[in-house]
Design a protein around this motif. Structure first.
Motif, PDB file in Angstrom:
ATOM      1  N   TRP A 105       0.644   9.571  -0.384  1.00  0.00           N
ATOM      2  CA  TRP A 105       1.771   8.637  -0.302  1.00  0.00           C
ATOM      3  C   TRP A 105       1.367   7.193  -0.613  1.00  0.00           C
ATOM      4  O   TRP A 105       2.200   6.293  -0.529  1.00  0.00           O
ATOM      5  CB  TRP A 105       2.400   8.687   1.093  1.00  0.00           C
ATOM      6  N   VAL A 106       0.104   6.974  -0.953  1.00  0.00           N
ATOM      7  CA  VAL A 106      -0.327   5.618  -1.293  1.00  0.00           C
ATOM      8  C   VAL A 106       0.270   5.239  -2.642  1.00  0.00           C
ATOM      9  O   VAL A 106       0.235   6.023  -3.595  1.00  0.00           O
ATOM     10  CB  VAL A 106      -1.871   5.524  -1.338  1.00  0.00           C
ATOM     11  N   LEU A 107       0.832   4.040  -2.711  1.00  0.00           N
ATOM     12  CA  LEU A 107       1.482   3.602  -3.958  1.00  0.00           C
ATOM     13  C   LEU A 107       0.481   3.463  -5.091  1.00  0.00           C
ATOM     14  O   LEU A 107      -0.607   2.926  -4.903  1.00  0.00           O
ATOM     15  CB  LEU A 107       2.179   2.251  -3.735  1.00  0.00           C
ATOM     16  N   THR A 108       0.861   3.974  -6.243  1.00  0.00           N
ATOM     17  CA  THR A 108       0.010   3.834  -7.423  1.00  0.00           C
ATOM     18  C   THR A 108       0.612   2.833  -8.389  1.00  0.00           C
ATOM     19  O   THR A 108       1.823   2.774  -8.571  1.00  0.00           O
ATOM     20  CB  THR A 108      -0.160   5.189  -8.141  1.00  0.00           C
ATOM     21  N   SER A 126       0.028   6.885 -15.251  1.00  0.00           N
ATOM     22  CA  SER A 126       0.842   7.803 -14.453  1.00  0.00           C
ATOM     23  C   SER A 126       2.289   7.337 -14.392  1.00  0.00           C
ATOM     24  O   SER A 126       3.230   8.135 -14.548  1.00  0.00           O
ATOM     25  CB  SER A 126       0.290   7.895 -13.026  1.00  0.00           C
ATOM     26  N   LEU A 127       2.467   6.045 -14.211  1.00  0.00           N
ATOM     27  CA  LEU A 127       3.826   5.505 -14.130  1.00  0.00           C
ATOM     28  C   LEU A 127       4.566   5.708 -15.449  1.00  0.00           C
ATOM     29  O   LEU A 127       5.749   6.065 -15.465  1.00  0.00           O
ATOM     30  CB  LEU A 127       3.794   4.013 -13.777  1.00  0.00           C
ATOM     31  N   GLY A 128       3.839   5.498 -16.562  1.00  0.00           N
ATOM     32  CA  GLY A 128       4.448   5.662 -17.878  1.00  0.00           C
ATOM     33  C   GLY A 128       4.913   7.089 -18.106  1.00  0.00           C
ATOM     34  O   GLY A 128       5.988   7.320 -18.688  1.00  0.00           O
ATOM     35  N   THR A 129       4.100   8.054 -17.660  1.00  0.00           N
ATOM     36  CA  THR A 129       4.459   9.464 -17.822  1.00  0.00           C
ATOM     37  C   THR A 129       5.747   9.780 -17.052  1.00  0.00           C
ATOM     38  O   THR A 129       6.657  10.431 -17.573  1.00  0.00           O
ATOM     39  CB  THR A 129       3.314  10.364 -17.306  1.00  0.00           C
ATOM     40  N   ALA A 140       0.827  -1.210   0.000  1.00  0.00           N
ATOM     41  CA  ALA A 140       0.000   0.000   0.000  1.00  0.00           C
ATOM     42  C   ALA A 140       0.860   1.259   0.000  1.00  0.00           C
ATOM     43  O   ALA A 140       0.512   2.266  -0.620  1.00  0.00           O
ATOM     44  CB  ALA A 140      -0.930   0.008   1.210  1.00  0.00           C
ATOM     45  N   ILE A 141       2.003   1.232   0.714  1.00  0.00           N
ATOM     46  CA  ILE A 141       2.918   2.374   0.733  1.00  0.00           C
ATOM     47  C   ILE A 141       4.351   1.845   0.612  1.00  0.00           C
ATOM     48  O   ILE A 141       4.624   0.686   0.914  1.00  0.00           O
ATOM     49  CB  ILE A 141       2.786   3.226   2.019  1.00  0.00           C
ATOM     50  N   SER A 142       5.256   2.716   0.165  1.00  0.00           N
ATOM     51  CA  SER A 142       6.662   2.325   0.056  1.00  0.00           C
ATOM     52  C   SER A 142       7.345   2.493   1.418  1.00  0.00           C
ATOM     53  O   SER A 142       6.802   3.132   2.336  1.00  0.00           O
ATOM     54  CB  SER A 142       7.376   3.207  -0.967  1.00  0.00           C
ATOM     55  N   HIS A 143       8.546   1.946   1.528  1.00  0.00           N
ATOM     56  CA  HIS A 143       9.294   2.098   2.778  1.00  0.00           C
ATOM     57  C   HIS A 143       9.664   3.562   3.003  1.00  0.00           C
ATOM     58  O   HIS A 143       9.680   4.053   4.137  1.00  0.00           O
ATOM     59  CB  HIS A 143      10.563   1.238   2.745  1.00  0.00           C
ATOM     60  N   THR A 144       9.931   4.265   1.906  1.00  0.00           N
ATOM     61  CA  THR A 144      10.241   5.695   2.023  1.00  0.00           C
ATOM     62  C   THR A 144       9.057   6.460   2.570  1.00  0.00           C
ATOM     63  O   THR A 144       9.191   7.317   3.457  1.00  0.00           O
ATOM     64  CB  THR A 144      10.627   6.262   0.647  1.00  0.00           C
ATOM     65  N   ALA A 145       7.878   6.134   2.045  1.00  0.00           N
ATOM     66  CA  ALA A 145       6.659   6.788   2.529  1.00  0.00           C
ATOM     67  C   ALA A 145       6.375   6.393   3.976  1.00  0.00           C
ATOM     68  O   ALA A 145       5.875   7.204   4.760  1.00  0.00           O
ATOM     69  CB  ALA A 145       5.479   6.422   1.652  1.00  0.00           C
ATOM     70  N   LYS A 152      11.505   9.468  -6.947  1.00  0.00           N
ATOM     71  CA  LYS A 152      11.618  10.874  -6.540  1.00  0.00           C
ATOM     72  C   LYS A 152      10.560  11.717  -7.228  1.00  0.00           C
ATOM     73  O   LYS A 152       9.906  12.566  -6.602  1.00  0.00           O
ATOM     74  CB  LYS A 152      13.004  11.413  -6.901  1.00  0.00           C
ATOM     75  N   LEU A 153      10.418  11.503  -8.514  1.00  0.00           N
ATOM     76  CA  LEU A 153       9.464  12.292  -9.301  1.00  0.00           C
ATOM     77  C   LEU A 153       8.035  12.080  -8.821  1.00  0.00           C
ATOM     78  O   LEU A 153       7.210  13.006  -8.837  1.00  0.00           O
ATOM     79  CB  LEU A 153       9.594  11.898 -10.780  1.00  0.00           C
ATOM     80  N   SER A 154       7.760  10.867  -8.366  1.00  0.00           N
ATOM     81  CA  SER A 154       6.394  10.552  -7.929  1.00  0.00           C
ATOM     82  C   SER A 154       6.151  10.938  -6.478  1.00  0.00           C
ATOM     83  O   SER A 154       5.042  10.754  -5.968  1.00  0.00           O
ATOM     84  CB  SER A 154       6.132   9.053  -8.088  1.00  0.00           C
ATOM     85  N   GLY A 155       7.199  11.435  -5.824  1.00  0.00           N
ATOM     86  CA  GLY A 155       7.060  11.764  -4.404  1.00  0.00           C
ATOM     87  C   GLY A 155       6.905  10.534  -3.540  1.00  0.00           C
ATOM     88  O   GLY A 155       6.341  10.603  -2.447  1.00  0.00           O
ATOM     89  N   GLY A 156       7.405   9.395  -4.030  1.00  0.00           N
ATOM     90  CA  GLY A 156       7.324   8.152  -3.262  1.00  0.00           C
ATOM     91  C   GLY A 156       6.037   7.391  -3.449  1.00  0.00           C
ATOM     92  O   GLY A 156       5.828   6.363  -2.816  1.00  0.00           O
ATOM     93  N   SER A 157       5.149   7.873  -4.353  1.00  0.00           N
ATOM     94  CA  SER A 157       3.846   7.219  -4.524  1.00  0.00           C
ATOM     95  C   SER A 157       3.852   6.133  -5.592  1.00  0.00           C
ATOM     96  O   SER A 157       2.882   5.389  -5.725  1.00  0.00           O
ATOM     97  CB  SER A 157       2.774   8.263  -4.867  1.00  0.00           C
ATOM     98  N   ALA A 158       4.924   6.046  -6.372  1.00  0.00           N
ATOM     99  CA  ALA A 158       4.990   5.006  -7.411  1.00  0.00           C
ATOM    100  C   ALA A 158       5.352   3.668  -6.786  1.00  0.00           C
ATOM    101  O   ALA A 158       6.183   3.599  -5.881  1.00  0.00           O
ATOM    102  CB  ALA A 158       6.023   5.389  -8.468  1.00  0.00           C
ATOM    103  N   ASP A 159       4.715   2.605  -7.267  1.00  0.00           N
ATOM    104  CA  ASP A 159       5.034   1.267  -6.790  1.00  0.00           C
ATOM    105  C   ASP A 159       6.357   0.841  -7.422  1.00  0.00           C
ATOM    106  O   ASP A 159       6.439   0.659  -8.637  1.00  0.00           O
ATOM    107  CB  ASP A 159       3.919   0.294  -7.196  1.00  0.00           C
ATOM    108  N   PRO A 160       7.431   0.681  -6.612  1.00  0.00           N
ATOM    109  CA  PRO A 160       8.746   0.385  -7.180  1.00  0.00           C
ATOM    110  C   PRO A 160       8.788  -0.920  -7.984  1.00  0.00           C
ATOM    111  O   PRO A 160       9.518  -1.017  -8.960  1.00  0.00           O
ATOM    112  CB  PRO A 160       9.662   0.329  -5.962  1.00  0.00           C
ATOM    113  N   LYS A 161       8.018  -1.917  -7.577  1.00  0.00           N
ATOM    114  CA  LYS A 161       8.001  -3.183  -8.320  1.00  0.00           C
ATOM    115  C   LYS A 161       7.424  -2.986  -9.714  1.00  0.00           C
ATOM    116  O   LYS A 161       7.940  -3.510 -10.707  1.00  0.00           O
ATOM    117  CB  LYS A 161       7.187  -4.228  -7.558  1.00  0.00           C
TER     118      LYS A 161
END
Length: 478
Positions: free
Chosen positions: A414-417, A422-425, A384-389, A458-467
């Motif tokens: 901060w919820v992962l998307t 959005s990720l593609g952009t 649901a959230i990253s470790h950074t978030a 960084k660009l997503s403010g930590g909201s992007a799902d890293p996987k």
């Protein structure tokens, strides 16, 4: 010549009972001089002592923790000697029949990168009263009787300790145990725990003990180790020259790191012990022993073994969490709400411990309680959230611990998307910005993938799902 080091410790532990051992005077540290006194403390004629039952209970609990044999019938003795801050002219103690006999203290010592278990055999534990305090000044000596009659347990080891490091580890473990049992604060700076250090050397492999030297009133684990190291070096040099060690009492000078002679020690002190006639014997019932045994908390060394073997923690993490009861209690309570024990240990031993080391509060007063930390761990674990978030959420929780983890994450975006649009952009923007690195990646420098993932995060403010970012990047970079 080569020598074996032989060390024994006599550890004095002041108990945290509300009153003194034989009087109802308040038992506390730091009060104004001569406030916690009465006719009993000052040994007025005709007064009679009465044993504080809580002191006996504390002694039994410590003995059970050590695996000692508990004497069920206990009496006290008079130890006769004169000292200005001992008003009676004698000390009430235990001589021939101490409350606890035998036992052992096991503890972990880090040797290189490994932790090894050491065990020190205990000869006995006995109960006694403390003396007062003499304050020496230019104009004379002042006497403070607040500490006179304070309850003490004296823990006497066998001369079986083979190094200064082991001696320091043994004393540190006693401090952990008395704190875990709740019978003393173990504060060495205030004198709640202090030790007399006995050091001798013998020819390597010999069964005959050498002449021992005693260093009195060590009130620091670090100083005790330094004193033992110096004394081993000093005695080794004397014996190597063919000279004899003088049996004496010495003191440690922290500023110079050396020990200095105080007085030559007699081979036997004539204390003229005899049974204390003013105190009745104390009986400890079998049902009481069973009750105390059932109430014993896990010892630090037991927790260390459990955390490593059962929970799979790193040895360094297990040592930190087992060292203090408050930390092990917090860890164990958090694990009641999550099965991810490694994550609990990671948060506690890195992030949270680092924060508390820079603050004035302990883990018991930390505003984020175990259930809330488990909630945070679950949010990361579920994706649901990253470790950074999660670190940002933790900072918010310290101010608003009543809020739900996901409420804070949602309110701050901060919820992962996993939205591919959005990720593609974000990915396209990063790849365009680092076009040179993209070419290097395509020529075989695959380690740059981590750079791209980090830039997207960084660009997503930590909201992007890293996987998901990692997966989409690999596809775009083909």
């Amino acid at each position: 010549m080569e020598f074996d080091v032989v060390i024994g410790l006599e550890v004095h532990c002041q108990l945290n009972t509300k009153s003194k051992i034989f009087a109802s005077d308040h038992n506390s540290f730091g009060d104004d001089p001569n406030q916690n006194i009465s006719v009993l403390t000052l040994a007025h004629p005709g007064v009679l002592p009465r044993t504080n039952r809580a002191v006996v209970e504390s002694a039994v609990k410590l003995g059970l923790a050590f695996g000692s044999e508990i004497n069920k019938i206990n009496y006290f003795d008079r130890k006769n000697y004169f000292y200005p801050d001992l008003p009676k002219g004698y000390q009430i103690t235990q001589d021939a029949r101490p409350v606890c006999v035998g036992g052992a203290v096991s503890f972990m010592l880090k040797e290189g990168r490994e932790y090894k278990k050491h065990t020190v055999q205990v000869h006995h534990i006995h109960m006694e009263e403390d003396a007062g305090k003499s304050v020496h000044g230019i104009d004379g000596t002042l006497l403070d009787y607040n500490r006179a009659g304070a309850p003490l347990l004296e823990i006497v080891s066998y001369p079986c300790i083979s190094s200064p490091e082991e001696a320091a580890g043994y004393l540190a473990e006693i401090r952990r145990i008395v704190r875990n049992l709740g019978i003393s604060d173990g504060n060495m700076e205030e004198g709640s725990l202090r030790a007399d250090l006995n050091v001798s050397l013998k020819p390597k492999g010999s069964s005959e003990l050498g002449t021992k030297v005693e260093i009195k009133n060590m009130n620091s684990i670090r100083f005790l180790q330094r004193a033992a190291e110096y004394e081993v070096k000093r005695q080794s040099e004397i014996l190597s020259k063919g000279d004899q060690i003088i049996q004496e009492t010495r003191t440690f000078i922290p500023e110079t790191g050396v020990t200095e002679g105080m007085r030559v020690k007699e081979t036997a002190n004539d204390y003229r012990y005899f049974p204390e006639p003013d105190l009745a014997p104390i009986e400890i019932l079998e049902e009481e022993l069973l009750k105390y045994k059932a109430e014993l908390p896990a010892l630090p060394v037991e927790l260390f073994d459990r955390f490593v073997s059962e929970d799979g923690l790193l040895a360094d993490q297990a040592f930190v969490l087992a060292e203090e009861k408050e930390w092990s209690d917090y860890y164990l309570e958090t694990c009641q709400y999550t099965e991810n024990k490694k994550a609990v240990a990671n948060w506690l031993t890195s992030t949270i411990r680092g924060e508390l080391n820079e603050s004035t509060i302990g883990i018991s007063d930390y505003p984020i309680r175990p259930k809330k930390l488990a909630e945070l761990i679950h949010a990361v674990e579920s994706g649901a959230i990253s470790h950074t978030a999660a670190q940002k959420v933790l900072n918010h929780l310290k101010e608003t611990p009543e809020l739900a983890v996901m409420t804070i994450a949602e309110e701050n975006g901060w919820v992962l998307t996993q939205d591919s649009g959005s990720l593609g952009t974000w990915i396209d923007e990063v790849l365009e910005k680092h076009s040179g690195k993209v070419q290097e990646y395509k020529k075989g420098k695959k380690g740059l993938l981590g750079l791209f993932v980090g830039e997207v995060m960084k660009l997503s403010g930590g909201s992007a799902d890293p996987k998901e970012v990692n997966k989409l990047l690999i596809e775009k970079l083909k």
